[in-house]
Design a protein around this motif. Structure first.
Motif, PDB file in Angstrom:
ATOM      1  N   THR A 143       1.981  -4.538   0.305  1.00 60.51           N
ATOM      2  CA  THR A 143       2.510  -5.481  -0.689  1.00 60.51           C
ATOM      3  C   THR A 143       1.623  -6.711  -0.805  1.00 60.51           C
ATOM      4  O   THR A 143       0.960  -7.122   0.154  1.00 60.51           O
ATOM      5  CB  THR A 143       3.935  -5.927  -0.311  1.00 60.51           C
ATOM      6  OG1 THR A 143       3.916  -6.582   0.964  1.00 60.51           O
ATOM      7  CG2 THR A 143       4.872  -4.729  -0.264  1.00 60.51           C
ATOM      8  N   ALA A 146       7.554 -11.418  -4.255  1.00 56.65           N
ATOM      9  CA  ALA A 146       8.475 -10.537  -4.965  1.00 56.65           C
ATOM     10  C   ALA A 146       8.253  -9.077  -4.550  1.00 56.65           C
ATOM     11  O   ALA A 146       9.204  -8.316  -4.336  1.00 56.65           O
ATOM     12  CB  ALA A 146       8.310 -10.702  -6.469  1.00 56.65           C
ATOM     13  N   ALA A 147       6.970  -8.698  -4.433  1.00 52.36           N
ATOM     14  CA  ALA A 147       6.657  -7.325  -4.023  1.00 52.36           C
ATOM     15  C   ALA A 147       7.110  -7.072  -2.579  1.00 52.36           C
ATOM     16  O   ALA A 147       7.629  -5.992  -2.253  1.00 52.36           O
ATOM     17  CB  ALA A 147       5.162  -7.068  -4.149  1.00 52.36           C
ATOM     18  N   LYS A 191      10.792  -6.481  -2.621  1.00 52.97           N
ATOM     19  CA  LYS A 191      11.101  -5.185  -3.224  1.00 52.97           C
ATOM     20  C   LYS A 191      10.775  -4.035  -2.278  1.00 52.97           C
ATOM     21  O   LYS A 191      11.421  -2.969  -2.319  1.00 52.97           O
ATOM     22  CB  LYS A 191      10.292  -5.027  -4.521  1.00 52.97           C
ATOM     23  CG  LYS A 191      10.420  -3.678  -5.212  1.00 52.97           C
ATOM     24  CD  LYS A 191      11.829  -3.430  -5.736  1.00 52.97           C
ATOM     25  CE  LYS A 191      11.903  -2.121  -6.500  1.00 52.97           C
ATOM     26  NZ  LYS A 191      13.280  -1.845  -6.997  1.00 52.97           N
ATOM     27  N   SER A 192       9.793  -4.223  -1.388  1.00 51.63           N
ATOM     28  CA  SER A 192       9.330  -3.129  -0.534  1.00 51.63           C
ATOM     29  C   SER A 192      10.402  -2.644   0.435  1.00 51.63           C
ATOM     30  O   SER A 192      10.391  -1.477   0.847  1.00 51.63           O
ATOM     31  CB  SER A 192       8.091  -3.564   0.250  1.00 51.63           C
ATOM     32  OG  SER A 192       8.413  -4.562   1.211  1.00 51.63           O
ATOM     33  N   ALA A 230      13.652  -2.132  -0.104  1.00 54.32           N
ATOM     34  CA  ALA A 230      14.431  -1.076  -0.755  1.00 54.32           C
ATOM     35  C   ALA A 230      13.569   0.136  -1.085  1.00 54.32           C
ATOM     36  O   ALA A 230      14.023   1.288  -1.007  1.00 54.32           O
ATOM     37  CB  ALA A 230      15.084  -1.623  -2.031  1.00 54.32           C
ATOM     38  N   LEU A 231      12.292  -0.103  -1.431  1.00 56.35           N
ATOM     39  CA  LEU A 231      11.403   0.993  -1.789  1.00 56.35           C
ATOM     40  C   LEU A 231      11.134   1.905  -0.581  1.00 56.35           C
ATOM     41  O   LEU A 231      11.197   3.138  -0.699  1.00 56.35           O
ATOM     42  CB  LEU A 231      10.079   0.438  -2.333  1.00 56.35           C
ATOM     43  CG  LEU A 231       9.035   1.484  -2.745  1.00 56.35           C
ATOM     44  CD1 LEU A 231       9.595   2.400  -3.828  1.00 56.35           C
ATOM     45  CD2 LEU A 231       7.755   0.796  -3.219  1.00 56.35           C
ATOM     46  N   ASP A 247       2.860  -8.279  -7.216  1.00 56.53           N
ATOM     47  CA  ASP A 247       3.807  -8.867  -8.167  1.00 56.53           C
ATOM     48  C   ASP A 247       3.494  -8.421  -9.593  1.00 56.53           C
ATOM     49  O   ASP A 247       4.407  -8.206 -10.408  1.00 56.53           O
ATOM     50  CB  ASP A 247       3.765 -10.402  -8.067  1.00 56.53           C
ATOM     51  CG  ASP A 247       4.386 -10.900  -6.765  1.00 56.53           C
ATOM     52  OD1 ASP A 247       5.025 -10.073  -6.057  1.00 56.53           O
ATOM     53  OD2 ASP A 247       4.243 -12.096  -6.450  1.00 56.53           O
ATOM     54  N   LEU A 297       4.755  -4.921  -9.964  1.00 57.85           N
ATOM     55  CA  LEU A 297       6.223  -4.958  -9.983  1.00 57.85           C
ATOM     56  C   LEU A 297       6.731  -5.349 -11.362  1.00 57.85           C
ATOM     57  O   LEU A 297       7.718  -4.783 -11.864  1.00 57.85           O
ATOM     58  CB  LEU A 297       6.723  -5.939  -8.911  1.00 57.85           C
ATOM     59  CG  LEU A 297       8.231  -6.010  -8.699  1.00 57.85           C
ATOM     60  CD1 LEU A 297       8.798  -4.654  -8.305  1.00 57.85           C
ATOM     61  CD2 LEU A 297       8.555  -7.055  -7.619  1.00 57.85           C
ATOM     62  N   GLY A 304       6.623  -2.427 -13.442  1.00 55.40           N
ATOM     63  CA  GLY A 304       7.408  -1.293 -12.970  1.00 55.40           C
ATOM     64  C   GLY A 304       6.567  -0.143 -12.477  1.00 55.40           C
ATOM     65  O   GLY A 304       6.960   1.032 -12.577  1.00 55.40           O
ATOM     66  N   LEU A 357       7.406   3.330 -10.838  1.00 55.36           N
ATOM     67  CA  LEU A 357       8.216   3.244  -9.628  1.00 55.36           C
ATOM     68  C   LEU A 357       9.352   4.262  -9.612  1.00 55.36           C
ATOM     69  O   LEU A 357       9.651   4.851  -8.568  1.00 55.36           O
ATOM     70  CB  LEU A 357       8.788   1.826  -9.468  1.00 55.36           C
ATOM     71  CG  LEU A 357       7.790   0.749  -9.028  1.00 55.36           C
ATOM     72  CD1 LEU A 357       8.436  -0.622  -9.037  1.00 55.36           C
ATOM     73  CD2 LEU A 357       7.233   1.069  -7.638  1.00 55.36           C
TER      74      LEU A 357
END
Length: 422
Positions: free
Chosen positions: A336, A340-341, A344-345, A347-348, A388, A391, A394, A411
């Protein structure tokens, strides 16, 4: 004060434990093919079980058991072997009443013996064993040996030697017993104190003595094969014929005796002949034990089984330079760039794991270069790069680490993309 690991034990760390898991899984697969079901018994039992089941005159009972009193003043013992415990469970749960016989069981678990630690031998060790209870048929003896050989050979071992013998039935053993007493009595004073004590209690155990194995009387001791009655001879001949039918190579050794008192008829050991394996070549031992279940309170029940040390098996694999095909590395590492990334990672990575992928991410705020180094150390097949900017669009950039190729992937399609690549 630094607390040390107890003598005769070991820590099995990541990087090594995968080999244990592979071997144990292979054992379960082989047992499944032979229709043996797993049983798990307590790690400690009442001491009397091993005294009666294993035998008062054995080294295990006399010298090697970890025995203690609990708060109720009951004598308990950490299990030194698996057969007696399986037999106790067989009686406790009245498995002899099951309509389908034999009762075919296997176990994998730690055993405990207080003995001098040496290469491949520990005070806590792991045994894989099988037991077939309820039938008196030489075909089941051959089946147990076929399972044993299939297991070792499935792991790639080739330098193996199977040694078999017959200890005969009760009548044959009594005749042989008297012959041994007559043979050793005149010079028993030349033997160790253990052998002297065993002369009238269990003279067969003298043949298994490590201290006096070079004594001249050992080489001239009467062979059990000379005292087999007709039934015992026919039984042993049938076992050998079945082994021949199964293309299992073996050697008959009339001096082979097992270290536990409950054995009769078929007895066997499997040895490694690999260079550099060590002085103790035995990998596995077992045999028939038709009197054990009665000895521990059950009905008359024939049985046969074997037990092997996982530690010694792994040593044999090393001696033959066999590398097990254990899975290494991970499927995916998420790199990442940006807060923000990074958020998000979480949950990813979880989504990838739920889809069945072995996935990892950075938790130390490393720079991108450091994250890629982590991915390399973990032997990641793919690196998913999420910044970011990606992200916001998407997407993520997926790099195939083997080919060095990189591709932009939406994604919502990432899981499907990696599944297609697998």
């Amino acid at each position: 004060m630094s607390v040390q690991i107890p003598r005769g034990t070991q820590d099995i760390l990541p990087g090594k434990v995968e080999y244990w898991q592979f071997v144990e899984q292979k054992a379960r697969e082989i047992c499944r093919a032979f229709n043996y079901k797993e049983i798990r018994t307590p790690m400690f039992e009442h001491t009397e079980l091993f005294q009666r089941g294993v035998g008062e005159t054995t080294d295990i009972v006399q010298k090697e058991m970890y025995t203690f009193k609990d708060r109720g003043d009951r004598s308990l013992t950490l299990r030194p072997e698996g057969t007696a415990a399986v037999g106790r469970s067989y009686v406790t749960h009245k498995m002899f009443g099951n309509p389908n016989q034999p009762t075919k069981l296997f176990y994998i678990g730690p055993m405990f013996r207080y003995e001098r630690p040496q290469a491949g031998r520990f005070r806590q060790f792991v045994q894989f064993g099988v037991e077939a209870l309820g039938v008196n048929d030489p075909a089941i003896d051959a089946e147990v040996l076929a399972l044993l050989m299939n297991f070792y050979q499935s792991l790639g071992l080739k330098k193996l030697k199977l040694v078999v013998n017959s200890l005969g039935d009760t009548e044959s053993r009594q005749a042989h017993r008297q012959a041994l007493i007559d043979h050793f009595s005149p010079r028993i004073g030349e033997f160790c104190s253990d052998c002297q004590n065993r002369l009238h209690k269990n003279p067969l155990r003298i043949l298994d003595c490590k201290k006096d194995r070079d004594h001249e009387l050992m080489n001239t001791a009467p062979s059990i094969l000379e005292y087999l009655n007709d039934y015992s001879k026919e039984y042993f001949e049938s076992v050998q014929q079945y082994l021949t039918d199964l293309d299992i190579e073996y050697v008959v050794d009339p001096t082979l005796v097992r270290g536990l008192d409950y054995y009769n008829h078929t007895a066997f050991e499997l040895m490694s002949e690999a260079d550099g394996f060590g002085a103790i070549t035995t990998l596995c031992g077992g045999g028939r034990y038709n009197g054990l279940i009665q000895e521990i309170g059950g009905p008359e029940t024939p049985g046969i089984g074997f037990a092997l040390s996982i530690e010694r098996l792994l040593s044999a694999l090393e001696a033959e330079n066999i590398e097990l095909p254990v899975e290494k590395g991970i499927d995916c590492y998420v790199v990442t760039l940006g807060d923000a990334a990074k958020a998000k990672s979480v949950a990813l990575v979880n989504k990838l794991r739920k889809a069945g992928f072995v996935a990892e991410k950075d938790y130390q705020d490393k720079k991108v270069k450091g994250q890629f180094k982590s991915a390399d150390r973990l032997e990641a097949k793919y690196v998913v790069v999420l910044g970011d900017d990606e992200l916001a669009k998407g997407v993520a950039n997926v790099k195939d680490m083997a080919l060095g190729e990189q591709e932009e992937v939406k994604l919502e399609e990432l899981v499907a993309y990696l599944e297609n690549k697998a």
